[in-house]
Design a protein around this motif. Structure first.
Motif, short mmCIF file in Angstrom:
data_model
loop_
_atom_site.label_atom_id
_atom_site.label_comp_id
_atom_site.label_asym_id
_atom_site.label_seq_id
_atom_site.Cartn_x
_atom_site.Cartn_y
_atom_site.Cartn_z
N GLY A 114 0.82 -1.20 0.00
CA GLY A 114 0.00 0.00 0.00
C GLY A 114 0.85 1.24 0.00
O GLY A 114 2.04 1.20 0.33
N PRO A 115 0.28 2.36 -0.36
CA PRO A 115 1.06 3.61 -0.41
C PRO A 115 1.41 4.09 0.98
O PRO A 115 0.60 4.00 1.91
N PRO A 116 2.63 4.56 1.18
CA PRO A 116 3.00 5.11 2.51
C PRO A 116 2.20 6.36 2.82
O PRO A 116 1.77 7.09 1.94
N ARG A 117 2.01 6.58 4.12
CA ARG A 117 1.29 7.76 4.58
C ARG A 117 2.10 8.46 5.65
O ARG A 117 1.95 8.17 6.83
N PRO A 118 3.01 9.35 5.27
CA PRO A 118 3.81 10.05 6.28
C PRO A 118 2.94 10.95 7.14
O PRO A 118 1.88 11.42 6.72
N SER A 119 3.39 11.21 8.34
CA SER A 119 2.70 12.11 9.24
C SER A 119 3.02 13.56 8.89
O SER A 119 3.78 13.83 7.96
N GLY A 120 2.45 14.48 9.66
CA GLY A 120 2.69 15.88 9.37
C GLY A 120 4.13 16.30 9.54
O GLY A 120 4.61 17.21 8.87
N ALA A 121 4.86 15.63 10.46
CA ALA A 121 6.26 15.98 10.67
C ALA A 121 7.10 15.62 9.45
O ALA A 121 8.02 16.33 9.08
N GLU A 122 6.77 14.49 8.80
CA GLU A 122 7.54 14.10 7.62
C GLU A 122 7.22 14.95 6.41
O GLU A 122 8.01 15.03 5.47
N LEU A 123 6.04 15.56 6.39
CA LEU A 123 5.67 16.40 5.26
C LEU A 123 6.17 17.82 5.40
O LEU A 123 5.98 18.63 4.49
N ASP A 124 6.76 18.17 6.54
CA ASP A 124 7.36 19.50 6.71
C ASP A 124 8.76 19.46 6.10
O ASP A 124 9.76 19.20 6.76
N TYR A 125 8.84 19.71 4.80
CA TYR A 125 10.09 19.51 4.08
C TYR A 125 11.20 20.44 4.58
O TYR A 125 12.37 20.08 4.56
N ALA A 126 10.85 21.63 5.03
CA ALA A 126 11.88 22.56 5.49
C ALA A 126 12.54 22.09 6.78
O ALA A 126 13.67 22.49 7.08
N ALA A 127 11.87 21.23 7.55
CA ALA A 127 12.41 20.76 8.83
C ALA A 127 13.08 19.40 8.72
O ALA A 127 13.56 18.88 9.73
N LEU A 128 13.12 18.80 7.54
CA LEU A 128 13.74 17.49 7.39
C LEU A 128 15.26 17.61 7.36
O LEU A 128 15.81 18.58 6.84
N VAL A 129 15.92 16.60 7.93
CA VAL A 129 17.38 16.58 8.03
C VAL A 129 17.88 15.30 7.37
O VAL A 129 17.31 14.22 7.59
N LEU A 130 18.94 15.42 6.58
CA LEU A 130 19.52 14.26 5.91
C LEU A 130 20.44 13.53 6.89
O LEU A 130 21.37 14.12 7.44
N CYS A 131 20.17 12.24 7.10
CA CYS A 131 20.97 11.45 8.03
C CYS A 131 22.32 11.12 7.41
O CYS A 131 22.43 10.83 6.21
N GLY A 132 23.36 11.11 8.23
CA GLY A 132 24.71 10.87 7.77
C GLY A 132 25.05 9.39 7.68
O GLY A 132 24.23 8.52 7.97
N PRO A 133 26.30 9.10 7.33
CA PRO A 133 26.69 7.70 7.14
C PRO A 133 26.81 6.92 8.43
O PRO A 133 26.85 5.69 8.40
N ASP A 134 26.91 7.58 9.60
CA ASP A 134 27.04 6.87 10.85
C ASP A 134 25.71 6.41 11.42
O ASP A 134 25.67 5.80 12.49
N GLU A 135 24.62 6.73 10.74
CA GLU A 135 23.32 6.29 11.21
C GLU A 135 23.10 4.83 10.82
O GLU A 135 23.93 4.20 10.16
#
Length: 712
Positions: free
Chosen positions: A434-455
């Motif tokens: 089924g299609p994913p359904r992100p929450s409101g926090a995931e749809l706030d594109y300006a607040a998203l952070v790219l995880c680094g290689p140590d994650e």
């Protein structure tokens, strides 16, 4: 983007729209766009709402803003930074503490001197009685009195000095509390910048407009009414009392006032279909797209570099999808720490990427689950039936991408290999389709952070919601919103209470200054022409006094909100009255108090008799006599109000015998009680008039008025 790579521009606050609570600010910035198109616009207030920032280019065709975000900069202040008010409060606080210490020491000296008293020596039983040295006792008493006199004189001086310092400290603290908040703190200067990226500029000069929302601004309307007696019009000046604590001074800005709520919802309602059958959750906009192919190979070079520190290796051993240290050729990092307990599944309201509702049956006999919205470990579920055989390890990344793991968090990552002698963790359930359904926090594109290689392997190279909001900015906004609790000026009404079901905007005619000190400041908005006539009103049955009133009619398309109005008659200030809300085309009265130049007198007469064939009807004949005398030097219009009984009994009849009239429904300037009757007459200067009225009440003999038939 860093400070060195972005050109810094200054901005000027141009206009502010103050709503019922909060304000919308508009800044203008001008400059030449650098080749990379990156610009930093400084000078924004610390209390602004980061999600409300909007930017656009004015007047230049082909240039647009492709990115806008808020960043905070902080730097230490130099020793020469002016902070006179704060330093004065600190100095006076130290002086007050020193004066209080001197006063307390003086009080202790007074207590010591007051405790001095003669103590006779112990007498042996064999010794004879000795005479008391009265002179020594008197000398000690004189010494104590003289000592206390000097100490109390000094105490008075110390208490007076303490009061003076306390008064100066209170004044300085009040000045500091009322000072503008558009100033840096004692040691650190915080600057809020708007980081913009422009496209299509090409080293051209452009003008930018920045718009943002700030809390901590309120306003209430006030008025000043000027008219001359005998004139049919007046000048009503709309003024606003504005208070703001937004963190920036409004200097020379265009101010507009709106009655709307800045934080109310603006989305339109949706009418959904009604379906019969098993209830299904409403599909929400996903905002998800398939991650790029080969995302796992992006960090192959990072893994092949060599050994990493032990802490990083330990975290990689625990995290999902990280290779053990032996696979990378590095030294062993010691025993693998125990795995953390699996987190509890989130409630149904927090379901994320395509998870079915809790309890919804899925293939494999596994109860429905919802992945962790932030990409954490998969919670353990007890299978209800034998699960399908696990897929090979090599196919795990591909299966993870196909199962709904998007660029936000993806599907849960596989657990790390268990240590020797430890039970293996339960196998994860099959992937949910089924299609994913992100929450409101995931749809706030300006607040998203790219995880680094140590994650963890399931998080590396993907976007996740960043840390929580800045607590310092939240504290600034909390302090700014304290202006909503300011005591209102006399007879003032908040705009949302007086506006009712409409919203209106008033634009000030000239620019104004409103400092950010959290106190009321008066701003002249506009002059509104109103129709005006003076009438006199009296209700002699309640009070034999004539009151002067101003009848205001609003013929403009602007509504007048309720608030205090200063009435000036013939260039003389009369009083401050309460103006009710006056819609376009409306007519309302404003009371001016008793008119001593007009006298009214009321007399009543009641006759009771019987009528009918068998005298079975009681007749109560009421006579009302009202006299008016105009002692003013001009003619006046007087409205006299009387009241006629109203009956709901069908066999009780009321007959009126007077030339008064009943007010038409809805035409009066205010609500009138049922049974109200009105006399209106023009009374010349120095003239008198008499009004006669009355009514008869016919009641059957078996009935009577409550409280007796005799009424005044």
């Amino acid at each position: 983007m860093t400070t060195e790579t972005a050109q810094r521009w200054g901005a000027t606050l141009d206009s502010v729209v103050v709503y019922a609570q909060g304000a919308l600010c508009r800044r203008l910035a001008r400059g030449i766009v650098p080749p990379d198109g990156r610009v930093r616009v400084a000078g924004l207030p610390r209390s602004l709402d980061p999600g409300s920032l909007r930017a656009r280019v004015l007047g230049t065709v082909g240039v647009r803003v492709t990115e806008a975000r808020v960043e905070v900069e902080a730097e230490a202040l130099g020793t020469g930074t002016p902070d006179a008010l704060r330093r004065e409060v600190e100095r006076l606080s130290d002086a007050y503490a020193a004066a209080q210490g001197r006063r307390d020491r003086q009080l202790s000296r007074i207590e010591e001197a007051r405790a001095l008293h003669p103590v006779p020596p112990e007498r042996n039983p064999e010794d004879p009685h000795r005479r008391t040295p009265v002179d020594a006792w008197l000398e000690l008493a004189d010494f104590v009195d003289e000592r206390l006199r000097g100490l109390h004189t000094r105490l008075v001086e110390l208490e007076e000095a303490l009061r003076d310092v306390g008064h100066e400290l209170a004044v300085a603290a009040d000045r500091l509390a009322r000072a503008s908040t558009d100033a840096p703190s004692a040691h650190v200067e915080t600057t809020v910048c708007a980081v913009l990226t422009l496209d299509g500029a090409g080293d051209t000069e452009v003008e930018l407009e920045l718009e943002y929302r700030v809390p901590g601004a309120v306003w209430v309307p006030t008025y000043r009414l000027t008219h001359r007696q005998g004139d049919g019009s007046g000048r009503l000046v709309l003024r606003a009392s504005v208070a703001q604590r937004t963190g920036e001074d409004w200097t020379g800005v265009r101010i507009a006032l709106a009655t709307a709520d800045l934080r109310r919802r603006t989305d339109l309602p949706k009418l959904r279909s009604i379906r019969i059958g098993r209830r299904q959750p409403a599909p929400a906009p996903s905002g998800w797209r398939e991650p790029p192919a080969g995302l796992a190979d992006l960090f192959a070079g990072y893994e092949a570099v060599g050994p990493r520190p032990a802490a990083t290796a330990a975290r990689g051993a625990v995290g999902a999808g990280s290779a053990p240290p032996a696979a990378t050729g590095g030294p062993a990092a010691g025993p693998v720490p125990p795995l953390p307990p699996p987190p509890l599944p989130p409630p149904p309201a927090q379901q994320g990427y395509g998870g079915a509702p809790t309890g919804f049956p899925m293939p494999g006999g596994v109860t429905g689950f919802s992945p962790d919205p932030y990409g954490g470990a998969m919670p353990a579920f007890a299978p209800q039936a034998p699960a399908a055989p696990a897929a090979p390890a090599a196919a795990a990344p591909a299966a993870r991408l196909r199962s709904g793991g998007g660029p936000f968090a993806g599907a849960p990552a596989p657990m790390a290999p268990a240590a020797p002698g430890r039970a293996a963790p339960p196998s994860p359930p099959p992937p949910v389709t089924g299609p994913p359904r992100p929450s409101g926090a995931e749809l706030d594109y300006a607040a998203l952070v790219l995880c680094g290689p140590d994650e963890q392997a399931g998080r590396r190279g993907r976007l996740f919601p960043g840390p929580a909001s800045d607590p310092v900015a939240a504290e600034y906004r909390r302090r700014a919103e304290t202006v909503a609790s300011l005591p209102l000026p006399g007879q003032a009404v908040r705009p949302r209470e007086s506006a009712g079901s409409f919203d209106h905007r008033f634009d000030a005619a000239a620019r104004a200054d409103v400092p950010s000190d959290g106190t009321w400041h008066t701003v002249t908005v506009a002059e509104i022409p109103v129709g005006l006539r003076t009438e006199y009103l009296c209700v002699p049955s309640a009070e034999q006094t004539v009151y002067a009133t101003l009848v205001l009619s609003n013929a403009t398309d602007q509504a007048l909100l309720a608030g205090p109005v200063e009435v000036v008659v013939d260039d003389d200030f009369l009083l401050t009255a309460a103006l009710p809300t006056l819609a376009p085309g409306g007519v309302r009265r404003v009371g001016l108090g008793p008119a001593e130049g007009i006298r009214v007198t009321r007399r009543t007469n009641l006759r009771e008799s019987t009528s009918g064939l068998r005298n079975n009807i009681t007749v109560l004949d009421h006579r009302v006599h009202v006299e008016l005398a105009n002692r003013l030097a001009r003619p006046v219009t007087v409205e006299v109000r009387e009241r006629v009984p109203v009956s709901s009994e069908p066999d009780v009849r009321i007959d009126e015998r007077a030339d008064w009239t009943a007010p038409e429904e809805g035409t009066g300037p205010e609500h009138l009680a049922p049974g109200t009757r009105v006399w209106r007459l023009d009374l010349p200067a120095g003239a008198t008039a008499a009004l006669e009225g009355g009514y008869e009440i016919r009641i059957p003999t078996g009935k009577a008025l409550v409280g007796g038939n005799r009424r005044s």
